[in-house]
Design a protein around this motif. Structure first.
Motif, short mmCIF file in Angstrom:
data_model
loop_
_atom_site.label_atom_id
_atom_site.label_comp_id
_atom_site.label_asym_id
_atom_site.label_seq_id
_atom_site.Cartn_x
_atom_site.Cartn_y
_atom_site.Cartn_z
N PHE A 96 9.74 -9.59 -15.25
CA PHE A 96 9.95 -9.70 -13.82
C PHE A 96 9.30 -10.98 -13.28
O PHE A 96 8.25 -11.41 -13.77
CB PHE A 96 9.33 -8.50 -13.09
CG PHE A 96 10.01 -7.19 -13.34
CD1 PHE A 96 9.62 -6.38 -14.41
CD2 PHE A 96 11.03 -6.74 -12.51
CE1 PHE A 96 10.25 -5.16 -14.65
CE2 PHE A 96 11.65 -5.52 -12.74
CZ PHE A 96 11.26 -4.73 -13.80
N SER A 97 9.91 -11.54 -12.26
CA SER A 97 9.27 -12.63 -11.54
C SER A 97 9.76 -12.60 -10.09
O SER A 97 10.83 -12.05 -9.80
CB SER A 97 9.56 -13.98 -12.18
OG SER A 97 10.94 -14.26 -12.15
N VAL A 98 8.96 -13.15 -9.22
CA VAL A 98 9.34 -13.25 -7.81
C VAL A 98 9.18 -14.69 -7.36
O VAL A 98 8.38 -15.46 -7.92
CB VAL A 98 8.50 -12.33 -6.89
CG1 VAL A 98 8.87 -10.87 -7.11
CG2 VAL A 98 7.01 -12.56 -7.09
N GLU A 99 9.96 -15.02 -6.33
CA GLU A 99 9.94 -16.38 -5.83
C GLU A 99 10.33 -16.39 -4.37
O GLU A 99 11.11 -15.54 -3.92
CB GLU A 99 10.95 -17.22 -6.64
CG GLU A 99 10.84 -18.70 -6.46
CD GLU A 99 11.83 -19.44 -7.35
OE1 GLU A 99 11.47 -20.54 -7.81
OE2 GLU A 99 12.94 -18.95 -7.55
N ARG A 100 9.76 -17.34 -3.65
CA ARG A 100 10.21 -17.59 -2.29
C ARG A 100 10.74 -19.03 -2.28
O ARG A 100 10.00 -19.97 -2.03
CB ARG A 100 9.07 -17.41 -1.32
CG ARG A 100 9.45 -17.44 0.14
CD ARG A 100 8.43 -16.71 0.97
NE ARG A 100 8.53 -17.01 2.38
CZ ARG A 100 9.39 -16.45 3.21
NH1 ARG A 100 10.24 -15.57 2.76
NH2 ARG A 100 9.40 -16.75 4.49
N PRO A 101 12.02 -19.19 -2.63
CA PRO A 101 12.55 -20.53 -2.88
C PRO A 101 12.67 -21.40 -1.63
O PRO A 101 12.69 -22.63 -1.73
CB PRO A 101 13.93 -20.26 -3.49
CG PRO A 101 14.31 -18.91 -2.99
CD PRO A 101 13.03 -18.14 -2.86
N ASP A 102 12.72 -20.75 -0.47
CA ASP A 102 12.78 -21.51 0.77
C ASP A 102 12.06 -20.72 1.84
O ASP A 102 11.36 -19.75 1.53
CB ASP A 102 14.25 -21.80 1.15
CG ASP A 102 15.08 -20.52 1.21
OD1 ASP A 102 16.21 -20.54 0.71
OD2 ASP A 102 14.58 -19.52 1.76
N GLY A 103 12.20 -21.09 3.10
CA GLY A 103 11.44 -20.44 4.16
C GLY A 103 11.91 -19.05 4.54
O GLY A 103 11.23 -18.37 5.30
N SER A 104 13.05 -18.63 3.98
CA SER A 104 13.54 -17.33 4.42
C SER A 104 13.79 -16.33 3.30
O SER A 104 13.62 -15.13 3.49
CB SER A 104 14.84 -17.51 5.22
OG SER A 104 15.83 -18.13 4.43
#
Lengths: 115, 113
Positions: free
Chosen positions: A65-73
């Motif tokens: 598993f991995s998580v990401e916030r690739p942009d501001g939303s």
């Protein structure tokens, strides 16, 4: 009322494939979470995310598993090589301050089916 | 020992009656408690939060907290068939440093018309 948005609503994938589940948290919320619920079982915590890094994770949240916030939303959950037992509803949630008295607001969920 | 425990039910009550849902938790220092309602195939929806000992009322719902007994309950007055759902108790286990909620397995409520 603002809401947490998740896409897709249903994802079918073959075992061993990678999937990315997407979420748009409520805009002024700072803490983001992924939970899952296997059919007929309880809602289980996977991971929390704050200030662009993981703040807490459960035993379920292993190297697949991995998580990401690739942009501001957007806030995404990636499962690298899906297993049959990953079949579940995956819920994204967000809160304002992340303090103990800040309720979670859940999205409608993504039903993941691994065949 | 399970962290958050609920009777799975189903709890069946007639329309107009009071439904009483109960939850116990294991960690004495837990500070915040939430009740969520979940319809089949849907996401959890927040009903009530409670942080202090005593009762908190919101419309037909009353949450009750007893930290000494490690017990939290939800009363639903004038139950309606639309209240039929699974009710999830969620606890912020431990002190304020942990932000993730731990959920109980839920109690299924059936309100009979």
């Amino acid at each position: 009322e603002p809401e947490v948005t998740q896409t897709p609503s249903h994802q079918v994938t073959q075992m061993g494939q990678e999937v990315i589940l997407r979420c748009v948290p409520i805009s002024n919320h700072l803490y983001f979470y992924w939970y899952r619920q296997i059919l007929g079982q309880k809602v289980e915590f996977l991971v929390s995310f704050y200030n662009n890094e993981i703040s807490e994770k459960s035993e379920i949240f292993d190297d697949q598993f991995s998580v990401e916030r690739p942009d501001g939303s957007n806030f995404t959950l990636k499962i690298r090589s899906t297993k049959l037992e990953d079949s579940a509803m995956y819920f994204c949630a967000s809160t304002t301050t992340g303090t103990y008295n800040s309720p979670l607001h859940f999205g409608n969920g993504t039903r993941l089916t691994v065949t | 020992q399970k962290e958050v425990e609920q009777n799975s039910g189903p709890l069946s009550v007639p329309e107009g009656a009071i439904a009483s849902l109960n939850c116990t938790y294991s960690d004495r220092v837990s500070q915040s408690f939430f009740w969520y309602r979940q319809y089949s195939g849907k996401s959890p929806e927040l009903i009530m939060s409670i942080y202090s000992n005593g009762d908190k009322e919101d419309g037909r719902f009353t949450a009750q907290l007893n930290k000494a007994s490690q017990y939290v309950s939800l009363l639903i007055r004038d139950s309606q068939p639309s209240d039929s759902a699974t009710y999830l108790c969620a606890v912020n286990i431990g002190d304020t440093g942990r932000r993730a909620l731990t959920f109980g397995s839920g109690t299924r409520l059936q309100v009979q018309p």
